[in-house]
Design a protein around this motif. Sequence first.
Motif, PDB file in Angstrom:
ATOM      1  N   THR A 242       1.042  -1.387  -0.206  1.00  0.00           N
ATOM      2  CA  THR A 242      -0.045  -0.167   0.123  1.00  0.00           C
ATOM      3  C   THR A 242       1.066   1.371  -0.015  1.00  0.00           C
ATOM      4  O   THR A 242       0.731   2.106  -0.587  1.00  0.00           O
ATOM      5  CB  THR A 242      -0.885   0.019   1.115  1.00  0.00           C
ATOM      6  OG1 THR A 242      -1.739  -1.017   1.072  1.00  0.00           O
ATOM      7  CG2 THR A 242      -1.889   1.145   1.165  1.00  0.00           C
ATOM      8  N   LEU A 243       2.078   1.303   0.685  1.00  0.00           N
ATOM      9  CA  LEU A 243       2.624   2.368   0.781  1.00  0.00           C
ATOM     10  C   LEU A 243       3.405   2.723  -0.532  1.00  0.00           C
ATOM     11  O   LEU A 243       3.513   3.751  -1.231  1.00  0.00           O
ATOM     12  CB  LEU A 243       4.058   2.044   1.740  1.00  0.00           C
ATOM     13  CG  LEU A 243       3.764   2.415   3.032  1.00  0.00           C
ATOM     14  CD1 LEU A 243       4.951   1.883   3.917  1.00  0.00           C
ATOM     15  CD2 LEU A 243       3.482   3.962   3.365  1.00  0.00           C
ATOM     16  N   ASN A 244       3.691   1.512  -1.339  1.00  0.00           N
ATOM     17  CA  ASN A 244       4.291   1.513  -2.801  1.00  0.00           C
ATOM     18  C   ASN A 244       3.335   2.257  -3.679  1.00  0.00           C
ATOM     19  O   ASN A 244       3.372   3.065  -4.516  1.00  0.00           O
ATOM     20  CB  ASN A 244       4.761   0.299  -3.263  1.00  0.00           C
ATOM     21  CG  ASN A 244       5.397   0.280  -4.389  1.00  0.00           C
ATOM     22  OD1 ASN A 244       6.319   0.875  -4.688  1.00  0.00           O
ATOM     23  ND2 ASN A 244       4.698  -0.291  -5.461  1.00  0.00           N
ATOM     24  N   ASN A 245       1.898   1.620  -3.373  1.00  0.00           N
ATOM     25  CA  ASN A 245       0.714   2.182  -4.352  1.00  0.00           C
ATOM     26  C   ASN A 245       0.533   3.953  -4.416  1.00  0.00           C
ATOM     27  O   ASN A 245       0.493   4.446  -5.045  1.00  0.00           O
ATOM     28  CB  ASN A 245      -0.312   1.438  -4.079  1.00  0.00           C
ATOM     29  CG  ASN A 245      -0.230   0.041  -4.484  1.00  0.00           C
ATOM     30  OD1 ASN A 245       0.492  -0.414  -5.397  1.00  0.00           O
ATOM     31  ND2 ASN A 245      -1.328  -0.723  -3.959  1.00  0.00           N
ATOM     32  N   LEU A 246       0.677   3.943  -2.880  1.00  0.00           N
ATOM     33  CA  LEU A 246       0.577   5.457  -2.385  1.00  0.00           C
ATOM     34  C   LEU A 246       1.520   6.426  -3.147  1.00  0.00           C
ATOM     35  O   LEU A 246       1.451   7.477  -3.657  1.00  0.00           O
ATOM     36  CB  LEU A 246       0.609   5.705  -1.122  1.00  0.00           C
ATOM     37  CG  LEU A 246       0.276   7.035  -0.447  1.00  0.00           C
ATOM     38  CD1 LEU A 246      -1.221   7.638  -1.084  1.00  0.00           C
ATOM     39  CD2 LEU A 246       0.107   6.945   1.119  1.00  0.00           C
ATOM     40  N   GLY A 247       2.847   6.123  -2.994  1.00  0.00           N
ATOM     41  CA  GLY A 247       3.953   6.856  -3.540  1.00  0.00           C
ATOM     42  C   GLY A 247       3.654   7.002  -4.924  1.00  0.00           C
ATOM     43  O   GLY A 247       4.062   7.974  -5.453  1.00  0.00           O
ATOM     44  N   HIS A 248       3.363   5.926  -5.992  1.00  0.00           N
ATOM     45  CA  HIS A 248       3.007   6.203  -7.113  1.00  0.00           C
ATOM     46  C   HIS A 248       2.147   7.079  -7.396  1.00  0.00           C
ATOM     47  O   HIS A 248       2.095   7.820  -8.450  1.00  0.00           O
ATOM     48  CB  HIS A 248       2.722   4.699  -8.009  1.00  0.00           C
ATOM     49  CG  HIS A 248       3.943   3.806  -8.214  1.00  0.00           C
ATOM     50  ND1 HIS A 248       5.008   4.125  -8.858  1.00  0.00           N
ATOM     51  CD2 HIS A 248       4.712   2.811  -7.444  1.00  0.00           C
ATOM     52  CE1 HIS A 248       5.837   3.328  -9.002  1.00  0.00           C
ATOM     53  NE2 HIS A 248       5.801   2.313  -7.976  1.00  0.00           N
ATOM     54  N   ALA A 249       1.021   7.091  -6.664  1.00  0.00           N
ATOM     55  CA  ALA A 249      -0.116   8.036  -6.895  1.00  0.00           C
ATOM     56  C   ALA A 249       0.194   9.421  -6.432  1.00  0.00           C
ATOM     57  O   ALA A 249      -0.194  10.285  -7.297  1.00  0.00           O
ATOM     58  CB  ALA A 249      -1.231   7.600  -5.868  1.00  0.00           C
ATOM     59  N   TYR A 250       1.144   9.613  -5.497  1.00  0.00           N
ATOM     60  CA  TYR A 250       1.671  10.958  -5.342  1.00  0.00           C
ATOM     61  C   TYR A 250       2.486  11.376  -6.469  1.00  0.00           C
ATOM     62  O   TYR A 250       2.503  12.515  -6.984  1.00  0.00           O
ATOM     63  CB  TYR A 250       2.414  10.920  -4.023  1.00  0.00           C
ATOM     64  CG  TYR A 250       1.619  11.203  -2.845  1.00  0.00           C
ATOM     65  CD1 TYR A 250       0.678  12.466  -2.651  1.00  0.00           C
ATOM     66  CD2 TYR A 250       1.584  10.173  -1.742  1.00  0.00           C
ATOM     67  CE1 TYR A 250       0.077  12.470  -1.345  1.00  0.00           C
ATOM     68  CE2 TYR A 250       0.961  10.419  -0.607  1.00  0.00           C
ATOM     69  CZ  TYR A 250       0.182  11.439  -0.345  1.00  0.00           C
ATOM     70  OH  TYR A 250      -0.268  11.684   0.610  1.00  0.00           O
ATOM     71  N   TYR A 251       3.416  10.476  -6.943  1.00  0.00           N
ATOM     72  CA  TYR A 251       4.295  10.931  -8.170  1.00  0.00           C
ATOM     73  C   TYR A 251       3.506  11.396  -9.331  1.00  0.00           C
ATOM     74  O   TYR A 251       3.746  12.313  -9.933  1.00  0.00           O
ATOM     75  CB  TYR A 251       5.075   9.720  -8.180  1.00  0.00           C
ATOM     76  CG  TYR A 251       5.938   9.945  -9.651  1.00  0.00           C
ATOM     77  CD1 TYR A 251       7.041  10.870  -9.505  1.00  0.00           C
ATOM     78  CD2 TYR A 251       5.459   9.271 -10.941  1.00  0.00           C
ATOM     79  CE1 TYR A 251       7.703  11.021 -10.855  1.00  0.00           C
ATOM     80  CE2 TYR A 251       6.574   9.609 -12.119  1.00  0.00           C
ATOM     81  CZ  TYR A 251       7.356  10.226 -12.167  1.00  0.00           C
ATOM     82  OH  TYR A 251       8.206  10.534 -13.009  1.00  0.00           O
ATOM     83  N   LYS A 252       2.240  10.325  -9.611  1.00  0.00           N
ATOM     84  CA  LYS A 252       1.603  10.664 -10.649  1.00  0.00           C
ATOM     85  C   LYS A 252       0.985  11.914 -10.941  1.00  0.00           C
ATOM     86  O   LYS A 252       0.463  12.677 -11.850  1.00  0.00           O
ATOM     87  CB  LYS A 252       0.653   9.606 -11.149  1.00  0.00           C
ATOM     88  CG  LYS A 252       0.989   8.346 -11.829  1.00  0.00           C
ATOM     89  CD  LYS A 252       1.646   8.517 -12.972  1.00  0.00           C
ATOM     90  CE  LYS A 252       1.947   7.187 -13.836  1.00  0.00           C
ATOM     91  NZ  LYS A 252       2.514   7.003 -15.126  1.00  0.00           N
ATOM     92  N   SER A 253       0.549  12.362  -9.428  1.00  0.00           N
ATOM     93  CA  SER A 253      -0.263  13.706  -9.538  1.00  0.00           C
ATOM     94  C   SER A 253       0.684  14.750  -9.131  1.00  0.00           C
ATOM     95  O   SER A 253      -0.124  15.939  -9.076  1.00  0.00           O
ATOM     96  CB  SER A 253      -1.264  13.549  -8.250  1.00  0.00           C
ATOM     97  OG  SER A 253      -0.635  13.240  -6.886  1.00  0.00           O
ATOM     98  N   ARG A 254       2.102  14.650  -9.108  1.00  0.00           N
ATOM     99  CA  ARG A 254       2.985  15.480  -9.311  1.00  0.00           C
ATOM    100  C   ARG A 254       3.048  16.101  -7.894  1.00  0.00           C
ATOM    101  O   ARG A 254       3.490  17.182  -7.550  1.00  0.00           O
ATOM    102  CB  ARG A 254       3.087  16.463 -10.336  1.00  0.00           C
ATOM    103  CG  ARG A 254       3.004  16.064 -11.886  1.00  0.00           C
ATOM    104  CD  ARG A 254       4.493  15.475 -11.917  1.00  0.00           C
ATOM    105  NE  ARG A 254       4.635  14.960 -13.121  1.00  0.00           N
ATOM    106  CZ  ARG A 254       4.627  13.796 -13.697  1.00  0.00           C
ATOM    107  NH1 ARG A 254       4.197  12.892 -13.027  1.00  0.00           N
ATOM    108  NH2 ARG A 254       4.795  13.334 -14.952  1.00  0.00           N
TER     109      ARG A 254
END
Length: 257
Positions: A242-254
């Motif tokens: 879940t932490l990994n998923n959240l990190g990717h979501a933050y990155y994609k939303s800049r």
Amino acid sequence: FDSAMKCLVSSLRIRQKELGESSSNHLSILNTRLAIGEVHRHQGKLDEAMVLFRLVCEGRIKRLGFNHEATAEAVQCVGLVLREKGDLDEAISMLDKSLTVRRTRLGSSSPLVAETLVHLSGCYFKQRKLDEASAASDEALRITSASFGEDHIMYSNSLKSTADLQQARGQFDDSLTTYSQVLRIKDRWLGSTHVECGDIHNSVGNAKFKMGDYSGAKEAFTKALEIKRASLDACHTSLYTTLNNLGHAYYKSRDLD
């Protein structure tokens, strides 16, 4: 989980003392060891769980034979650890053995047959064998619907497999609708802070991420993380996911801070 473990370990010690040194294959001892193994599995301590599950398998085979439901239960537990370790072919082999015994002993409409089918569906899903996963999931859904209706926790487990398959096939709106139904049932039966609800929020996040709704994905992953942190050890692999998923979501939303 910590409270459950303390109670189970204390129970095991008392029973061992009562029954003496020759008690290792006593059915009550085996039952408690299986329960301890399940706690280990849910905590992500897969090696500890596997040791106990294999001991229980051996003990139940000696006491009850292989073609007994209690043995099928232990064989299934071994299969679940293998699945979580990523050994999917071996996991499917064990789950197939459990399923065969349960169909023979309990009948094909048994809810325990549905339980094993859901686990098999999960293995096939991880192998991307979606047709096999769908067949197992659909049969489990029919059994649990007929046995309990569509507001039961076991029905929600079968329905979760359906939602995962919808997501894998790109049917994101359908999957979100199905996840919402699963979450409603689990909330009612388990409470909104149960780790299984955290898993559903994580799945919702995955669907929204794939749709490009990164804000919605962040919200779902954050909710999943909040629930999991309250229930799981800090090193549990589910937290990492879940932490990994959240990190990717933050990155994609800049949102890089």
